[in-house]
Motif scaffolding. Structure first.
Motif, short mmCIF file in Angstrom:
data_model
loop_
_atom_site.label_atom_id
_atom_site.label_comp_id
_atom_site.label_asym_id
_atom_site.label_seq_id
_atom_site.Cartn_x
_atom_site.Cartn_y
_atom_site.Cartn_z
N ARG A 13 -1.81 -11.89 -18.53
CA ARG A 13 -2.96 -12.76 -18.82
C ARG A 13 -4.23 -11.90 -18.84
O ARG A 13 -4.71 -11.55 -19.90
CB ARG A 13 -3.02 -13.89 -17.78
N ASP A 14 -4.74 -11.48 -17.68
CA ASP A 14 -5.98 -10.71 -17.69
C ASP A 14 -5.73 -9.32 -18.27
O ASP A 14 -6.57 -8.77 -18.99
CB ASP A 14 -6.53 -10.58 -16.25
N PRO A 169 -13.18 -13.95 -7.68
CA PRO A 169 -13.24 -12.88 -8.68
C PRO A 169 -14.53 -12.07 -8.65
O PRO A 169 -15.63 -12.62 -8.57
CB PRO A 169 -13.15 -13.63 -10.02
N THR A 171 -15.73 -10.63 -11.27
CA THR A 171 -15.45 -10.71 -12.71
C THR A 171 -15.98 -9.52 -13.50
O THR A 171 -15.36 -9.07 -14.45
CB THR A 171 -16.07 -12.01 -13.25
N HIS A 203 -9.59 -10.70 -6.60
CA HIS A 203 -9.40 -10.45 -8.04
C HIS A 203 -10.55 -9.54 -8.46
O HIS A 203 -11.70 -9.98 -8.53
CB HIS A 203 -9.44 -11.78 -8.79
N HIS A 205 -12.38 -6.33 -10.87
CA HIS A 205 -12.44 -5.55 -12.10
C HIS A 205 -13.03 -4.18 -11.79
O HIS A 205 -13.68 -3.98 -10.77
CB HIS A 205 -13.23 -6.31 -13.17
O1 KIV Z 1 -12.24 -12.04 -13.82
C1 KIV Z 1 -12.21 -13.28 -13.73
O2 KIV Z 1 -13.14 -13.94 -13.30
C2 KIV Z 1 -10.99 -13.95 -14.17
C3 KIV Z 1 -10.85 -15.39 -13.83
C4 KIV Z 1 -10.35 -16.18 -14.97
C5 KIV Z 1 -10.00 -15.53 -12.61
O3 KIV Z 1 -10.11 -13.32 -14.72
#
Ligand code: KIV
Ligand code: ZN
Length: 398
Positions: A13-14, A169, A171, A203, A205
């Motif tokens: 997904r991500d 997240p 994000t 979560h 990045h």
């Molecule tokens: O990075 C993010 O905020 C996401 C959300 C959809 C969980 O991938």
């Protein structure tokens, strides 16, 4: 009971949101099957409303892949939640993952909602998801650039509406480990509290290269689910690399003190499959799965590793399914490694040939970097044929 961190894999997904990746249903099922062999706890199979192909892929994974929980992503909208449920309803343990942003930037420019509307929308759609399944996750998108009081308030509303996982997240990869740990601790204390049925998740990045460090800071602060992707693929600079987090938790169990239920010997196979299917190469020096992660070229390190692997390796490459440590012959290599390479090639030489071959190898390496086994063989043959006076010269090739 063991204190365990659940691994939530979002490669499909991500991870798939990385520019240029589009996996068809067969590819997604193949990767999901390998993720099940790897033993991740949850597979986020896709975002069913995003395309008919993704809907088909998530449906097939829910029907065909056994073992992990199968999750599907949904915006906080009825049509997304319904479509997500339609896709995953045949899974043994289906999860709907609902997200809605909580930062002022997102609320003002993207959602055009105020705080009250966000809370109401989260309650309505988490509640809708909960009517389908007991396993519901809520994510306040862009949580790390949101007012922490508001993040706590929305997460409390989500839990009240039936969410059993609250995922925080980062994000845009903005947080530092200490910021993120502080936010996670607040959510653990104020949202989870003493509830055994609520899990706080991380979560991250990797925009500042901190995704793994932030995820581990979250574990220290009480998060018990880590989200990420194999090889760290994902939007922009990617997501938390699952293999790095898993091995950090395993190798430094003394520091983290939590279990993780992954068959680490499947890591390399999974990484290779994801790289092949996505077309995203693995950087040579990538931790855990890069081709150099267990390779040694400098003489001092080679000498140490050949005597005792643990002098320069903190993990056994076998533990991640990679085979043996690799001795690379190059300009920094020493005699011990060169002798090792000759032994591996079945070449026995006397001292004079050895010394001349070693010197020639250094000349070649100065130009070409790595000297391959074929080149080593050619060097020895060239040295032998170039020696006219054979006094003291011995060599045998197998
Ligand atoms: O990075 C993010 O905020 C996401 C959300 C959809 C969980 O991938
Ligand atoms: Zn993300």
């Amino acid at each position: 009971m063991e204190d365990r961190v659940r691994i939530f894999d979002s490669t499909l997904r991500d991870g798939e949101q990385a520019p240029g990746i589009a996996l068809d249903p067969d590819q997604k099922v193949a990767i999901a099957s390998q993720l099940a062999r790897l033993g991740v706890d949850i597979i986020e199979a896709g975002f069913p409303i995003s395309s008919p192909g993704d809907f088909r892929a998530v449906t097939r994974i829910a029907q065909e892949v056994q073992g992990p929980t199968i999750a599907a992503l949904a915006r906080a909208q009825a049509k997304d939640v319904d479509r997500a449920w339609e896709a995953i309803r045949h899974a043994a343990d289906p999860r709907i993952h609902v997200f809605l942003a909580t930062s002022a930037i997102h609320m003002q420019h993207k959602l055009r909602m105020d705080e009250e509307e966000v809370i109401t929308t989260v309650k309505t759609n988490v509640g809708r998801a909960r009517d389908y399944t007991e396993n519901v996750e809520y994510s306040p998108e862009d949580a790390t650039r949101s007012d922490p009081d508001f993040v706590v308030a929305v997460c409390l509303a989500a839990v009240e509406a039936g969410a059993t996982t609250v995922n925080i997240p980062d994000t845009v990869g903005y947080a530092t480990p200490s910021d993120y740990g502080t936010l996670i601790k607040r959510v653990v204390d104020e949202v989870k509290g003493n509830r055994d049925d609520v899990v706080v998740s991380t979560h991250c990045h990797n925009d500042l290269g901190l995704a793994v460090a932030n995820s581990l800071a979250a574990v220290e602060a009480g998060a018990r689910q880590v989200e990420g992707a194999i090889n760290g693929i994902g939007e922009r600079a990617g997501n938390t690399s699952i293999e790095e987090v898993v091995m950090a938790l395993r190798v430094r169990a003394d520091a983290y003190g939590v279990g993780v239920g992954v068959t680490t010997e499947e890591i390399y196979e999974t990484s290779k499959l994801v790289s092949e299917q996505t077309g995203y190469p693995i950087q040579f020096n990538k931790a855990i799965v890069g081709r150099n992660a267990f390779a040694h070229e400098s003489g001092i390190h080679q000498h140490g590793v050949l005597r005792e692997r643990t002098t320069y390796e903190i993990m056994d490459p076998m533990a991640v399914g990679m085979g043996n440590s690799v001795i690379v012959i190059g300009k920094h290599s020493g005699r011990a490694a060169f002798k090792h390479s000759l032994d591996q090639l079945g070449i026995e030489v006397g001292d004079a040939v050895f010394e001349r071959s070693f010197a020639r190898m250094k000349e070649v390496a100065d130009h070409s970097g790595e000297v391959t086994p074929d080149e080593i063989r050619a060097i020895v043959e060239e040295v032998i044929s170039g020696i006219e006076v054979l006094d003291g010269v011995t060599a045998s090739f197998q």
